[in-house]
Design a protein around this motif. Structure first.
Motif, PDB file in Angstrom:
ATOM      1  N   ASN A   1      14.915  13.006 -48.988  1.00 24.01           N
ATOM      2  CA  ASN A   1      14.888  11.552 -49.091  1.00 24.01           C
ATOM      3  C   ASN A   1      14.222  11.017 -47.840  1.00 24.01           C
TER       4      ASN A   1
ATOM      5  N   ARG B   1      12.625   5.980 -48.877  1.00 30.51           N
ATOM      6  CA  ARG B   1      12.110   5.218 -50.018  1.00 30.51           C
ATOM      7  C   ARG B   1      12.583   5.820 -51.334  1.00 30.51           C
ATOM      8  N   ARG B   2      12.512   7.134 -51.413  1.00 31.00           N
ATOM      9  CA  ARG B   2      12.895   7.789 -52.652  1.00 31.00           C
ATOM     10  C   ARG B   2      13.323   9.231 -52.370  1.00 31.00           C
TER      11      ARG B   2
END
Lengths: 564, 202
Positions: free
Chosen positions: B55, B58-59
């Motif tokens: 991670n 952001r994602r």
């Protein structure tokens, strides 16, 4: 003709070319790879001979053009300025065409296209229903351009966008126009070209590259070939404009080694452009230098993947490499490299020449411009169509494609080649649009569309694509090499009537891992054909596995099919 | 080189910029499985066993830790559910290809894999490519390479180079092969009376 040293020189040349062609009739024959397979080369030769024989040599120009799109009816002969269009012409028809149509202006009824629905003969190319619903901004000029003539392209206004960019715009202006136009990559990803260019432009490094990816490898896709063959200079002009915006000094056109005609045409185009000074040092007196080299692949599907392609240009085996750092920043020899597809580049001169407003006026909210789609499969009008984004799939199949032969029922359309997805009949009202199709699970990809009717077996179809992908996997990473191979083995046994209970679940299980763990886009999307057909046609799988029965009778149970 | 801080399985780890997540994790004592990584060779990213979940704020996504470079502030999960699922299936897939390989059996114990649901194939090579890359990158000889693609990919010695170079080197690639079958492959190039067709000698 000496080298062009300024935009004014180019205009002067354009005037000269136009004056020379004034008042002459033009006979344009589709003579691309598809046309040649149907004997177009013989038609061209017969035309040249016959015109000379009948003494019309000074009044008629014969043009050997790329594909006009209507592959089904090639060889097509179009006579301008009247735009009389003859389809499926044979060398034996040529003397009559020359003596009746060219010499006396008479139309030969039997050679005209006959509308299968109304039975009416249509004389003008643009009035054929296949062409009527299209908006051919990229492909449209193919019919006026001899594949090997830069002059034909210049006569139509070619390279004026380049002149405009180089003399009246800064690289930043060009970049901002492309960004504003929201031109999305036509090769599959649909990533905004302007943003990609910007990353390359802003990436550190003196030497930058720009690449035309003309490695069109999937079955049923033939749009890039048609553009590159029919109008090579439009791609080249786009590339030079792009290189100017990016700050690239070296360009590459990456082509398939197994399309000798395209290689020949592109090589000639490069030589001609160099001859006119449109490539090389100080292009049109602007101080901008740019060279382009043609690079051939070694014949593997995955070399169209951006990193594999760049590895190939470096001189190594085209195997993909990880791209956690984008190729826009670290591509060929770790230098910033911008890669776009043929169709994307061909749109660039149009946007710069005709303006952003013109381009954004075509298409939908998110997807602008047109898209070239290759129609294949069980459809009446096989060929290349260029439609504004936003056209529904139903219009594509029935209005442009002319429906399905034998009035059979449509079962599904398969969009985007082996890495795309399938859509059942119920979803035919979806629009050609990057986002809409992606959400539906059938990304538009490069734009190939295969139509399947009720007699096609979806399981066997998925098996076919999987077989292609297993064969084309480079073998570097395990999930793609071993996973896709095991999936193929399962699909083979299902199609042979040896499917086992739990095979559908097993296929899904492998698919998830292959998609999550594979190195490049080939592996990451390889399970798509299987997953898509399971999603929409699970019943067919169940019939194969549980009842050992192929509902369409395509799969010959217990027969050996394919490899593995 | 500046230092970055990342979290690996809830432990704060410091690493140098430019390092890969795998290197950082190994330095901090984590055991991420890998079959194609070798300290002397450039990152390859072929076996995908070292896949981890990262991670970056952001994602969350799955990345290959042997090629993914560390970044400040990222969180790495080396044994998440998704990661384990991938490793298990990859091991099974490889098991079907080369069931006797010790490295596979060792990882198999860790991940509870002692058989495969796939039909077992006839080879002993897992195509990690360490030998090929060692010869190319360290020895700079390219005496062996990959031939074929997809499932037909295999490692082969190129006799015209091997006959010259391999004796000099003494088979350093044999010792790094995780399967132990490489010497037999080489032995084929050393058969008594083996002569090269002249067209290869150029």
């Amino acid at each position: 003709m000496p080298k062009l040293k300024s935009a004014a020189d180019l205009e002067k040349l354009r005037q000269e070319i136009q004056n020379k062609a004034q008042g002459k009739k033009v006979v344009s024959v589709t003579n691309g790879a598809d046309g040649r397979a149907r004997g177009s080369q013989e038609v061209v030769q017969a035309l040249v001979k016959e015109i000379e024989k009948q003494g019309l040599k000074d009044k008629v120009l014969v043009k050997s053009t790329g594909c006009h799109g209507f592959c089904e009816k090639e060889p097509i002969v179009v006579i301008f300025p009247e735009e009389i269009c003859y389809v499926e012409v044979k060398p034996a028809d040529v003397p009559e065409i020359v003596s009746a149509t060219l010499a006396q202006g008479k139309i030969i009824e039997r050679l005209l296209y006959q509308d299968p629905n109304s039975g009416k003969r249509i004389s003008k190319e643009s009035e054929i229903p296949f062409y009527k619903a299209q908006n051919r901004v990229v492909l449209g000029n193919n019919r006026f351009i001899d594949m090997e003539s830069i002059d034909d392209y210049i006569a139509l206004g070619g390279y004026s966008a380049l002149a405009k960019a180089l003399t009246k715009m800064t690289p930043e202006d060009v970049l901002s126009q492309i960004k504003e136009s929201n031109l999305k990559g036509r090769g599959g990803g649909g990533f905004p070209a302007g943003r990609k260019w910007e990353t390359t432009r802003n990436a550190p490094g003196k030497i930058k590259y720009a690449i035309v990816n003309a490695h069109e490898g999937e079955p049923s896709a033939f749009m890039d070939r048609a553009i590159l063959l029919g109008n090579p200079h439009s791609v080249l002009e786009g590339l030079i404009i792009g290189a100017y915006a990016i700050g690239a000094s070296q360009g590459y056109i990456y082509l398939r080694h197994d399309s000798p005609q395209t290689i020949d045409v592109v090589n000639k185009a490069l030589t001609q452009a160099e001859h006119y000074g449109l490539l090389g040092k100080n292009i049109l007196g602007s101080g901008f230098d740019f060279n382009v080299e043609l690079h051939r692949d070694i014949g593997i599907f995955v070399s169209g993947e951006s990193t594999a392609l760049m590895t190939s240009i470096e001189g190594s085996v085209p195997e993909p490499r990880p791209k956690y750092i984008h190729t826009s920043v670290s591509g060929i020899h770790q230098r910033p490299t911008n890669l776009n597809n043929v169709e994307t580049w061909a749109n660039v001169p149009l946007i710069i020449g005709k303006g952003v407003a013109w381009f954004t006026g075509i298409g939908t909210e998110v997807s602008k411009g047109t898209k070239i789609i290759s129609l294949a499969g069980n459809i009446n009008n096989t060929g290349l169509v260029e439609v504004p984004m936003g056209v529904t799939l139903r219009e594509l199949v029935y209005d442009i494609g002319g429906g399905i032969p034998g009035k059979k029922k449509l079962k599904a359309v398969y969009i985007g080649g082996p890495l795309g997805g399938c859509l059942p009949e119920s979803q035919l009202n979806l629009k050609v649009d990057f986002d809409e199709l992606w959400e539906a699970g059938a990304p538009i990809g490069a734009g190939s569309m295969i139509v399947m009717d009720e007699t096609n077996c979806m399981v066997n179809f998925a098996r076919y694509f999987l077989n292609f992908l297993a064969d084309e996997s480079c073998g570097k990473c395990i999930p793609c090499r071993e996973g896709v191979y095991q999936m193929l083995k399962i699909m083979n046994r299902i199609c042979q009537g040896e499917g086992r209970e739990g095979d559908i679940e097993l296929l899904t299980e492998i698919s998830v891992v292959v998609m999550d763990a594979s190195l490049c886009a080939l592996g990451q999307t390889a399970p798509n054909p299987v997953l898509g057909t399971i999603k929409h046609f699970r019943k067919e799988y169940e019939a194969h596995i549980e009842q050992k029965r192929c509902p369409t009778g395509v799969c010959q149970m217990l027969a050996v099919v394919g490899r593995g | 080189m500046s230092e970055v801080t990342l979290t690996i399985d809830d432990k704060e780890v410091k690493a140098k910029e430019g390092m890969t997540v795998l290197e950082a994790a190994q330095e901090a004592g984590f055991d991420i499985p890998t079959l194609c990584h070798h300290d002397k060779l450039a990152p390859y990213g072929g076996c995908r066993l070292c896949t981890v979940e990262v991670n970056d704020g952001r994602r969350t996504r799955l990345v290959t830790s042997c090629v993914y470079q560390v970044k400040d502030g990222i969180t790495v999960k080396t044994e998440s559910e998704k990661v384990v699922r991938i490793r298990k299936l990859l091991l099974e897939l490889l098991w079907a290809r080369a069931p006797g390989v010790q490295a596979l059996r060792d990882y198999g114990i860790k991940y509870g894999i002692d058989r495969t649901k796939f039909d077992i194939g006839p080879t002993c090579c897992i195509l990690c490519g360490q030998c090929v890359r060692y010869c190319a990158e360290v020895k700079k000889k390219n005496a062996l390479g990959f031939v074929g693609r997809g499932i037909r990919r295999q490692v082969m010695f190129f006799p015209e180079i091997a006959v010259e170079e391999c004796a000099k080197c003494g088979g350093e690639c044999f010792s790094i092969c995780p399967t132990g079958v490489l010497p037999s492959n080489y032995a084929l190039t050393q058969l008594p009376g083996f002569t090269f067709p002249t067209r290869f000698l150029g």
